[in-house]
Write a protein that holds these residues in place. Sequence first.
Motif, PDB file in Angstrom:
ATOM      1  N   PHE A 146      28.671  35.749  63.333  1.00 35.67           N
ATOM      2  CA  PHE A 146      29.200  34.270  62.875  1.00 35.67           C
ATOM      3  C   PHE A 146      29.853  34.608  64.436  1.00 35.67           C
ATOM      4  O   PHE A 146      30.803  35.424  65.022  1.00 35.67           O
ATOM      5  CB  PHE A 146      30.379  34.006  61.852  1.00 35.67           C
ATOM      6  CG  PHE A 146      29.104  34.115  60.321  1.00 35.67           C
ATOM      7  CD1 PHE A 146      28.603  32.876  60.009  1.00 35.67           C
ATOM      8  CD2 PHE A 146      28.711  35.290  60.050  1.00 35.67           C
ATOM      9  CE1 PHE A 146      27.788  32.964  59.322  1.00 35.67           C
ATOM     10  CE2 PHE A 146      28.549  35.652  58.564  1.00 35.67           C
ATOM     11  CZ  PHE A 146      28.434  34.010  57.783  1.00 35.67           C
ATOM     12  N   LEU A 147      30.493  33.344  64.899  1.00 35.01           N
ATOM     13  CA  LEU A 147      30.512  32.955  65.884  1.00 35.01           C
ATOM     14  C   LEU A 147      32.208  33.336  65.790  1.00 35.01           C
ATOM     15  O   LEU A 147      32.959  32.698  64.712  1.00 35.01           O
ATOM     16  CB  LEU A 147      30.462  31.243  65.916  1.00 35.01           C
ATOM     17  CG  LEU A 147      31.415  31.216  67.577  1.00 35.01           C
ATOM     18  CD1 LEU A 147      30.134  31.451  68.678  1.00 35.01           C
ATOM     19  CD2 LEU A 147      30.842  29.601  67.579  1.00 35.01           C
ATOM     20  N   ASP A 148      32.943  33.339  67.072  1.00 32.90           N
ATOM     21  CA  ASP A 148      34.236  33.960  66.716  1.00 32.90           C
ATOM     22  C   ASP A 148      35.337  32.313  66.506  1.00 32.90           C
ATOM     23  O   ASP A 148      34.681  31.530  67.208  1.00 32.90           O
ATOM     24  CB  ASP A 148      34.755  34.530  67.765  1.00 32.90           C
ATOM     25  CG  ASP A 148      36.354  34.732  68.462  1.00 32.90           C
ATOM     26  OD1 ASP A 148      36.880  34.226  67.275  1.00 32.90           O
ATOM     27  OD2 ASP A 148      36.226  36.129  69.226  1.00 32.90           O
ATOM     28  N   PRO A 149      35.839  33.022  66.192  1.00 33.45           N
ATOM     29  CA  PRO A 149      36.852  31.492  65.110  1.00 33.45           C
ATOM     30  C   PRO A 149      37.535  30.448  66.653  1.00 33.45           C
ATOM     31  O   PRO A 149      37.538  29.168  66.088  1.00 33.45           O
ATOM     32  CB  PRO A 149      37.566  31.894  64.228  1.00 33.45           C
ATOM     33  CG  PRO A 149      36.629  33.125  63.700  1.00 33.45           C
ATOM     34  CD  PRO A 149      35.854  33.783  65.064  1.00 33.45           C
ATOM     35  N   LYS A 150      37.756  31.694  67.162  1.00 35.86           N
ATOM     36  CA  LYS A 150      38.336  30.936  68.661  1.00 35.86           C
ATOM     37  C   LYS A 150      37.479  29.928  69.266  1.00 35.86           C
ATOM     38  O   LYS A 150      38.111  29.148  70.137  1.00 35.86           O
ATOM     39  CB  LYS A 150      39.477  32.150  69.450  1.00 35.86           C
ATOM     40  CG  LYS A 150      39.755  33.134  68.741  1.00 35.86           C
ATOM     41  CD  LYS A 150      41.170  33.909  69.518  1.00 35.86           C
ATOM     42  CE  LYS A 150      40.053  34.833  69.787  1.00 35.86           C
ATOM     43  NZ  LYS A 150      39.896  35.485  69.166  1.00 35.86           N
ATOM     44  N   LEU A 151      35.711  30.902  69.360  1.00 38.03           N
ATOM     45  CA  LEU A 151      35.375  29.739  70.291  1.00 38.03           C
ATOM     46  C   LEU A 151      34.576  29.039  69.525  1.00 38.03           C
ATOM     47  O   LEU A 151      34.377  28.225  70.070  1.00 38.03           O
ATOM     48  CB  LEU A 151      34.650  31.040  70.658  1.00 38.03           C
ATOM     49  CG  LEU A 151      33.229  30.833  71.770  1.00 38.03           C
ATOM     50  CD1 LEU A 151      34.108  29.739  72.890  1.00 38.03           C
ATOM     51  CD2 LEU A 151      32.700  31.437  71.488  1.00 38.03           C
ATOM     52  N   ARG A 152      34.543  28.504  68.192  1.00 39.37           N
ATOM     53  CA  ARG A 152      34.155  27.550  67.397  1.00 39.37           C
ATOM     54  C   ARG A 152      34.831  26.196  67.835  1.00 39.37           C
ATOM     55  O   ARG A 152      34.520  25.480  68.188  1.00 39.37           O
ATOM     56  CB  ARG A 152      34.190  28.232  65.585  1.00 39.37           C
ATOM     57  CG  ARG A 152      33.586  27.555  65.331  1.00 39.37           C
ATOM     58  CD  ARG A 152      33.947  27.645  63.595  1.00 39.37           C
ATOM     59  NE  ARG A 152      33.271  28.981  63.248  1.00 39.37           N
ATOM     60  CZ  ARG A 152      31.933  28.727  63.253  1.00 39.37           C
ATOM     61  NH1 ARG A 152      31.246  27.852  62.758  1.00 39.37           N
ATOM     62  NH2 ARG A 152      31.526  29.809  62.843  1.00 39.37           N
ATOM     63  N   GLU A 153      36.839  26.953  67.476  1.00 41.71           N
ATOM     64  CA  GLU A 153      37.481  25.478  67.806  1.00 41.71           C
ATOM     65  C   GLU A 153      37.557  24.756  69.460  1.00 41.71           C
ATOM     66  O   GLU A 153      37.511  23.506  69.320  1.00 41.71           O
ATOM     67  CB  GLU A 153      39.116  25.810  67.242  1.00 41.71           C
ATOM     68  CG  GLU A 153      39.129  26.562  67.051  1.00 41.71           C
ATOM     69  CD  GLU A 153      41.059  27.497  66.532  1.00 41.71           C
ATOM     70  OE1 GLU A 153      41.453  26.877  67.706  1.00 41.71           O
ATOM     71  OE2 GLU A 153      41.440  27.634  65.576  1.00 41.71           O
ATOM     72  N   GLU A 154      36.409  25.858  70.050  1.00 40.23           N
ATOM     73  CA  GLU A 154      36.415  25.317  71.900  1.00 40.23           C
ATOM     74  C   GLU A 154      35.244  24.534  71.713  1.00 40.23           C
ATOM     75  O   GLU A 154      34.249  23.612  72.356  1.00 40.23           O
ATOM     76  CB  GLU A 154      36.868  26.566  73.177  1.00 40.23           C
ATOM     77  CG  GLU A 154      37.901  26.756  73.012  1.00 40.23           C
ATOM     78  CD  GLU A 154      39.306  25.874  73.398  1.00 40.23           C
ATOM     79  OE1 GLU A 154      38.335  24.921  74.101  1.00 40.23           O
ATOM     80  OE2 GLU A 154      40.307  26.125  73.011  1.00 40.23           O
TER      81      GLU A 154
END
Length: 298
Positions: A146-154
């Motif tokens: 899964f994608l890093d949550p911090k990167l998902r927000e961006e």
Amino acid sequence: MSFLRRIVDWFKDPRPEPETIDEPPEEASKEPLRPAGTFEPRPIQTPFIVPAAGDVFDFHVILHLSWRNAPGKQLEYVRLEQLAGIYHDTAVNSFLKTIWRLARTLEPLHPASAENVMNADREMRQGMCFGDDNGMVQCVPTVRVFLDPKLREEKAPLELRRIKIEEEHLSQTLRDHFLRERTESWLRGLQQLEQFAELGKDERQFLLLFAASMVDERFSKVTQALARDRERRYNDLVGVLRRAVGDHERLGLFEFANAYDKALQAFCRQMGVDIGQWNLADFGEAGPADSETLEAQL
């Protein structure tokens, strides 16, 4: 038995004896079916966080283990389950080393590609064997990444914009396709009504403006602007050719004047003509009368 006796017996016990029904024998309780030779516990729900390439963002990895008989071994399901519990932590730590090594080479923006790379790795596909003389099992892992949550927000607003652009592009492409299809249909219809033998370049330029007006308002405005621009360039070039013809005739350069005259007629036929001004044929080669009229006006 006399009739009176039967009446007396009926009053003593009027209810008929119930019929006995043989009940089926009770079936022995069955054990739940289990896959032979394979034990798959629930995946580890807490994701393992491993750094991706660049050491700025991470991958969140869910690890799933599948336990089976080692090659050449055959264990009972209960023993297989016991050994899986015994060597679970050892297997997790061993596979995390491989996952960590692979993750450091993969871009954090593409978790699906990272998942495919990890599951296709040779060590991951082959798995590992654990045990001793008392029992040997093989463990084969699979992962979900899964994608890093911090990167998902961006990435979320950019991904939403990309989806909108793709959907808009698809919608506009379909719209353009239908506009061209309907325009071609109207052009063929006008060709039949006007009884043109062929629908060539000149005929299409003449009819397109009218066909577009029956298909779409915006498309009609574009074709009108195109026609106005073509007319402007037509008038500009006609003016240049007219001056060239007159100047060369005054200088006695009749060959050049004749060449300009032919160029002017060809251009008028190609671009469409103002019949009231030039009196040339709408399409095709100019007739003798048209050429004489044009020469007189020049």
